[in-house]
Scaffold this active site. Sequence first.
Site, mmCIF file in Angstrom:
data_model
loop_
_atom_site.group_PDB
_atom_site.id
_atom_site.type_symbol
_atom_site.label_atom_id
_atom_site.label_comp_id
_atom_site.label_asym_id
_atom_site.label_seq_id
_atom_site.Cartn_x
_atom_site.Cartn_y
_atom_site.Cartn_z
ATOM 1 N N THR A 141 0.827 -1.213 0.000
ATOM 2 C CA THR A 141 0.000 0.000 0.000
ATOM 3 C C THR A 141 0.859 1.260 0.000
ATOM 4 O O THR A 141 1.982 1.252 0.526
ATOM 5 C CB THR A 141 -0.911 -0.004 1.253
ATOM 6 O OG1 THR A 141 -1.486 1.286 1.411
ATOM 7 C CG2 THR A 141 -0.139 -0.327 2.530
ATOM 8 N N ASP A 142 0.301 2.329 -0.537
ATOM 9 C CA ASP A 142 1.003 3.622 -0.481
ATOM 10 C C ASP A 142 1.115 4.128 0.960
ATOM 11 O O ASP A 142 1.907 5.023 1.248
ATOM 12 C CB ASP A 142 0.302 4.664 -1.373
ATOM 13 C CG ASP A 142 -1.151 4.946 -0.991
ATOM 14 O OD1 ASP A 142 -1.670 4.312 -0.048
ATOM 15 O OD2 ASP A 142 -1.770 5.809 -1.655
ATOM 16 N N GLU A 143 0.319 3.530 1.867
ATOM 17 C CA GLU A 143 0.327 4.011 3.251
ATOM 18 C C GLU A 143 1.660 3.752 3.946
ATOM 19 O O GLU A 143 1.940 4.338 4.984
ATOM 20 C CB GLU A 143 -0.843 3.400 4.043
ATOM 21 C CG GLU A 143 -2.167 3.767 3.416
ATOM 22 C CD GLU A 143 -3.393 3.440 4.258
ATOM 23 O OE1 GLU A 143 -3.278 3.367 5.487
ATOM 24 O OE2 GLU A 143 -4.474 3.265 3.662
ATOM 25 N N TYR A 169 -1.764 -0.554 11.066
ATOM 26 C CA TYR A 169 -1.970 -1.224 9.770
ATOM 27 C C TYR A 169 -0.796 -0.959 8.836
ATOM 28 O O TYR A 169 -0.153 -1.884 8.327
ATOM 29 C CB TYR A 169 -3.269 -0.744 9.116
ATOM 30 C CG TYR A 169 -3.330 -1.037 7.618
ATOM 31 C CD1 TYR A 169 -3.422 -2.337 7.148
ATOM 32 C CD2 TYR A 169 -3.268 0.006 6.681
ATOM 33 C CE1 TYR A 169 -3.444 -2.602 5.772
ATOM 34 C CE2 TYR A 169 -3.294 -0.246 5.319
ATOM 35 C CZ TYR A 169 -3.384 -1.556 4.862
ATOM 36 O OH TYR A 169 -3.399 -1.821 3.513
ATOM 37 N N LYS A 173 2.203 -3.451 7.231
ATOM 38 C CA LYS A 173 2.421 -3.641 5.789
ATOM 39 C C LYS A 173 3.867 -3.260 5.431
ATOM 40 O O LYS A 173 4.502 -3.902 4.598
ATOM 41 C CB LYS A 173 1.436 -2.797 4.972
ATOM 42 C CG LYS A 173 -0.024 -3.200 5.105
ATOM 43 C CD LYS A 173 -0.334 -4.565 4.528
ATOM 44 C CE LYS A 173 -0.281 -4.606 3.017
ATOM 45 N NZ LYS A 173 -0.695 -5.947 2.511
HETATM 46 P P1 NAD Z 1 -10.092 -7.098 2.393
HETATM 47 O O1 NAD Z 1 -10.049 -6.795 3.854
HETATM 48 O O2 NAD Z 1 -11.316 -6.803 1.598
HETATM 49 O O3 NAD Z 1 -9.770 -8.649 2.173
HETATM 50 C C1 NAD Z 1 -8.777 -9.326 2.877
HETATM 51 C C2 NAD Z 1 -8.987 -10.822 2.672
HETATM 52 O O4 NAD Z 1 -7.923 -11.507 3.342
HETATM 53 C C3 NAD Z 1 -10.301 -11.343 3.269
HETATM 54 O O5 NAD Z 1 -10.918 -12.215 2.361
HETATM 55 C C4 NAD Z 1 -9.852 -12.109 4.514
HETATM 56 O O6 NAD Z 1 -10.690 -13.190 4.856
HETATM 57 C C5 NAD Z 1 -8.462 -12.582 4.086
HETATM 58 N N1 NAD Z 1 -7.578 -12.846 5.228
HETATM 59 C C6 NAD Z 1 -7.362 -12.035 6.302
HETATM 60 N N2 NAD Z 1 -6.500 -12.628 7.142
HETATM 61 C C7 NAD Z 1 -6.160 -13.821 6.581
HETATM 62 C C8 NAD Z 1 -5.297 -14.870 6.972
HETATM 63 N N3 NAD Z 1 -4.603 -14.829 8.129
HETATM 64 N N4 NAD Z 1 -5.164 -15.942 6.156
HETATM 65 C C9 NAD Z 1 -5.862 -16.007 4.989
HETATM 66 N N5 NAD Z 1 -6.715 -15.051 4.582
HETATM 67 C C10 NAD Z 1 -6.849 -13.957 5.368
HETATM 68 O O7 NAD Z 1 -8.821 -6.373 1.792
HETATM 69 P P2 NAD Z 1 -8.621 -5.667 0.372
HETATM 70 O O8 NAD Z 1 -9.123 -4.286 0.449
HETATM 71 O O9 NAD Z 1 -9.074 -6.585 -0.694
HETATM 72 O O10 NAD Z 1 -7.030 -5.582 0.358
HETATM 73 C C11 NAD Z 1 -6.245 -6.620 -0.223
HETATM 74 C C12 NAD Z 1 -4.784 -6.249 -0.091
HETATM 75 O O11 NAD Z 1 -4.542 -4.998 -0.714
HETATM 76 C C13 NAD Z 1 -4.323 -6.101 1.353
HETATM 77 O O12 NAD Z 1 -3.032 -6.650 1.454
HETATM 78 C C14 NAD Z 1 -4.275 -4.596 1.576
HETATM 79 O O13 NAD Z 1 -3.293 -4.256 2.523
HETATM 80 C C15 NAD Z 1 -3.901 -4.116 0.189
HETATM 81 N N6 NAD Z 1 -4.368 -2.759 -0.142
HETATM 82 C C16 NAD Z 1 -5.701 -2.462 -0.164
HETATM 83 C C17 NAD Z 1 -6.104 -1.191 -0.523
HETATM 84 C C18 NAD Z 1 -7.558 -0.827 -0.624
HETATM 85 O O14 NAD Z 1 -7.865 0.324 -0.996
HETATM 86 N N7 NAD Z 1 -8.495 -1.718 -0.356
HETATM 87 C C19 NAD Z 1 -5.164 -0.200 -0.833
HETATM 88 C C20 NAD Z 1 -3.819 -0.533 -0.759
HETATM 89 C C21 NAD Z 1 -3.424 -1.822 -0.437
HETATM 90 P P1 TYD Z 2 -10.679 4.190 4.370
HETATM 91 O O1 TYD Z 2 -11.656 3.794 3.316
HETATM 92 O O2 TYD Z 2 -10.778 3.561 5.712
HETATM 93 O O3 TYD Z 2 -9.232 3.962 3.729
HETATM 94 P P2 TYD Z 2 -7.772 4.460 4.285
HETATM 95 O O4 TYD Z 2 -7.860 4.830 5.695
HETATM 96 O O5 TYD Z 2 -6.954 3.206 4.089
HETATM 97 O O6 TYD Z 2 -7.353 5.570 3.386
HETATM 98 O O7 TYD Z 2 -10.767 5.765 4.565
HETATM 99 C C1 TYD Z 2 -10.573 6.646 3.485
HETATM 100 C C2 TYD Z 2 -10.617 8.041 4.054
HETATM 101 O O8 TYD Z 2 -11.946 8.310 4.509
HETATM 102 C C3 TYD Z 2 -9.709 8.260 5.246
HETATM 103 O O9 TYD Z 2 -9.177 9.567 5.184
HETATM 104 C C4 TYD Z 2 -10.629 8.142 6.444
HETATM 105 C C5 TYD Z 2 -11.956 8.654 5.907
HETATM 106 N N1 TYD Z 2 -13.178 8.056 6.490
HETATM 107 C C6 TYD Z 2 -14.197 8.881 6.939
HETATM 108 O O10 TYD Z 2 -14.099 10.115 6.895
HETATM 109 N N2 TYD Z 2 -15.315 8.294 7.461
HETATM 110 C C7 TYD Z 2 -15.461 6.949 7.562
HETATM 111 O O11 TYD Z 2 -16.496 6.468 8.091
HETATM 112 C C8 TYD Z 2 -14.415 6.111 7.056
HETATM 113 C C9 TYD Z 2 -14.520 4.618 7.126
HETATM 114 C C10 TYD Z 2 -13.286 6.716 6.526
#
Ligand code: NAD
Ligand code: TYD
Length: 355
Positions: A141-143, A169, A173
């Site tokens: 992640t960019d985070e 978090y 990562k």
């Molecule tokens: P999500 O929370 O929707 O899905 C995570 C999945 O991982 C779930 O199906 C969960 O059951 C599974 N999981 C959790 N712990 C596990 C374990 N110990 N063993 C096996 N499976 C497990 O997450 P997402 O949004 O799809 O994110 C996927 C990846 O992308 C993550 O690594 C996250 O850090 C990264 N990511 C997500 C975003 C975003 O915007 N959603 C942005 C940047 C990076």
């Molecule tokens: P989120 O979707 O949790 O992603 P991330 O924290 O990984 O960027 O949140 C996106 C942005 O929205 C973040 O700045 C937090 C804000 N946010 C709210 O303002 N209200 C909410 O209820 C949630 C879940 C997030």
Amino acid sequence: MALLLKKIIYRKDGGVMKIIVTGGAGFIGSNFIFYMLKKYPDYEIICVDKLTYAGNLSTLKGIMDNHRFRFVKLDICDRAGIYQLFEEELPSMVVNFAAESHVDRSIENPSVFLETNIMGTAVLMDACRKYGIQRYHQISTDEVYGDLPLNRPDLLFTEETPIQASSPYSSSKAAADLLVLAYHRTYELPVSVSRCSNNYGPYHFPEKLIPLVIVNALNDKPIPVYGTGENVRDWLYVDDHCKAIDLILHQGRVGEVYNIGGHNEMSNIDVVKTICNRLGKSHSSIAYVTDRKGHDMRYAIDSTKIQNELGWFPETRFSEGIQKTIQWYLENKDWWETIISGEYRNYYKKMYGDR
Ligand code: NAD
Ligand code: TYD
């Protein structure tokens, strides 16, 4: 001919490409599985997922009978189980999406983030070392870069930006990223890492901003905006992300990190208002609530590297992507209504009850 051979990668035993996708019952992992099964008619995908609160088998119901797909309920921290699966399947590649992914939950309970995000990554890479692999790809992640100030729009995260994570978090990562790169340097494991910005699209769990706003707006519930709503995120449509991962797996350089951004920075309040407008809902449901602890101000990605090396760019404009996403939530109420009527209610009460 040479080109064709480069594109079709075969497994060591001569069989067709087999990819283990972890976390495939979650948001991005499931979209990636759909993308790969459709794009590569001869690839096999094995989805490994623990089915935590964020994993949803109903997401995968349309492919459960596909003979090129196998679902295995397994924790990536379960070393014996993971080794056994590798022995059975001898995958050519592993793409690790499995993670605890929600910042707010990591603030409440960091330990499971360390376990899954760091230790789970180590187990998967140890299995790759033991059984051999063409590529281990880590979804990051960019985070991990921390945040940027609002008053410096000239600043963007590049792959050279120092790691400076803010939340439990993002620090978990970041630790995993360092471990992945260390396995490359120390053991020559053929790894790659991608760091993407905030994804949005179908099957996004409703605890995250965009689906939460859509779901609350449709249910005429208050829409919680943290702090002033000025925080900026760079929104990337999930299909564009899947395309980037596919390119990195097949053409990206081993040992490299690639940033993947949406070229689409928006403040949270603008995102919220856009969704309300598209749904014809008044802004009066917007409720400014207590800010997130340590809330990152701005994320912005420079994706020049993947653009120059692999010719990738985000094709979906936000106006188009958000419309498709809203439409999906309108057409798939069963999917999210089942989620929000379960354990999610307790989560919501705890996080937003007195906020
Ligand atoms: P999500 O929370 O929707 O899905 C995570 C999945 O991982 C779930 O199906 C969960 O059951 C599974 N999981 C959790 N712990 C596990 C374990 N110990 N063993 C096996 N499976 C497990 O997450 P997402 O949004 O799809 O994110 C996927 C990846 O992308 C993550 O690594 C996250 O850090 C990264 N990511 C997500 C975003 C975003 O915007 N959603 C942005 C940047 C990076
Ligand atoms: P989120 O979707 O949790 O992603 P991330 O924290 O990984 O960027 O949140 C996106 C942005 O929205 C973040 O700045 C937090 C804000 N946010 C709210 O303002 N209200 C909410 O209820 C949630 C879940 C997030």
